[in-house]
Design an enzyme around this catalytic site. Sequence first.
Site, PDB file in Angstrom:
ATOM      1  N   TYR A  13     -12.234  -7.585  11.720  1.00 53.75           N
ATOM      2  CA  TYR A  13     -13.438  -8.353  11.380  1.00 53.75           C
ATOM      3  C   TYR A  13     -13.248  -9.865  11.550  1.00 53.75           C
ATOM      4  O   TYR A  13     -14.160 -10.637  11.250  1.00 53.75           O
ATOM      5  CB  TYR A  13     -13.934  -8.028   9.961  1.00 53.75           C
ATOM      6  CG  TYR A  13     -12.969  -8.383   8.851  1.00 53.75           C
ATOM      7  CD1 TYR A  13     -13.011  -9.639   8.244  1.00 53.75           C
ATOM      8  CD2 TYR A  13     -12.051  -7.457   8.392  1.00 53.75           C
ATOM      9  CE1 TYR A  13     -12.151  -9.956   7.219  1.00 53.75           C
ATOM     10  CE2 TYR A  13     -11.177  -7.765   7.360  1.00 53.75           C
ATOM     11  CZ  TYR A  13     -11.233  -9.004   6.778  1.00 53.75           C
ATOM     12  OH  TYR A  13     -10.373  -9.333   5.748  1.00 53.75           O
ATOM     13  N   ASP A  53     -10.356   3.337   2.068  1.00 52.05           N
ATOM     14  CA  ASP A  53     -10.574   2.805   3.413  1.00 52.05           C
ATOM     15  C   ASP A  53     -11.418   3.751   4.269  1.00 52.05           C
ATOM     16  O   ASP A  53     -12.273   3.312   5.044  1.00 52.05           O
ATOM     17  CB  ASP A  53      -9.244   2.530   4.101  1.00 52.05           C
ATOM     18  CG  ASP A  53      -8.569   1.262   3.602  1.00 52.05           C
ATOM     19  OD1 ASP A  53      -9.289   0.367   3.104  1.00 52.05           O
ATOM     20  OD2 ASP A  53      -7.333   1.163   3.711  1.00 52.05           O
ATOM     21  N   LYS A  75       0.804  -1.225   0.000  1.00 49.31           N
ATOM     22  CA  LYS A  75       0.000   0.000   0.000  1.00 49.31           C
ATOM     23  C   LYS A  75       0.840   1.279   0.000  1.00 49.31           C
ATOM     24  O   LYS A  75       0.458   2.268  -0.631  1.00 49.31           O
ATOM     25  CB  LYS A  75      -0.953   0.005   1.199  1.00 49.31           C
ATOM     26  CG  LYS A  75      -2.083  -1.004   1.111  1.00 49.31           C
ATOM     27  CD  LYS A  75      -3.042  -0.825   2.277  1.00 49.31           C
ATOM     28  CE  LYS A  75      -4.260  -1.709   2.151  1.00 49.31           C
ATOM     29  NZ  LYS A  75      -5.251  -1.435   3.205  1.00 49.31           N
TER      30      LYS A  75
END
Length: 279
Positions: free
Chosen positions: A224, A107, A70
């Site tokens: 998550y 994001d 990223k």
Amino acid sequence: MGNSRFFLAGVMGWPVLHSRSPKVHNYWLQRHAMAGAYVPLEVKSDGLSSALRALAPLQFSGCNLTIPHKEAALRIVDEVDDTARRIGAINCIIVRPDGSLEGRNNDGFGFVQGVLEGYPYWRPDSGPIVVLGAGGGARAVVVSVADRGAREVRLINRTLARAQALENEFGAPVKALPWESRNAAMADASMLINTTSQGMIGQPALDIALDDLPGTAVVVDIVYIPRETPLLVEAKRRGNPTVNGLGMLLHQARPAFAAWFGVMPEVTPELRHLIEATI
């Protein structure tokens, strides 16, 4: 296929086979009756530049990026949008008609939409927001809530210097606080957000007490896996509204799909159940 177009995109990382992005995007391709495929692309760091430059000749519409690419991709793409530049990372690349590459970061969009999906009344300017952590997830969260009017963001990290660096970079409304003040900092908060890995499967639970947190404060964990971290279990026991990280994962994919394929998809209950079944 005649004159019909075959849409192609993927997710690039190392490793990447665990990524749930292919299930998400292939679900949407099928739902919108679009011929195409979204594929995992395992690329090591030393091959990132070559892989990105191969997207256009291979007729890819673009790709997502995951760890560890990223940040490195910022120095490779031809243009970076303002949000991604401020966050300091790219998670979406768009191949433009001339073959050049544009980098974006969705994001923050995913975070905000994930909260609003569960609590449409939420407003970032309704009170102080406490953010735990100072890594990439925290940067995306801080930029997104600041852009939507947050007036005070209390940034708390085990290493105070990292939080202070973000305070210096972003300025108001960010205020860095020492880790020792984490419990007291929640006294009048409207939202608590965990952006650390603590509470994730294989990691220790977050060391925090919610006694001073108002019962109306929304508690968010961008983790998550598991769907309910110990933080969320405790917040729910107290009666606080809670949001897990799955919504952020699903919603950040929407603008990428729209940029590549021209359709803004929805996060349906069917899609949510499909991804939950993999967790």
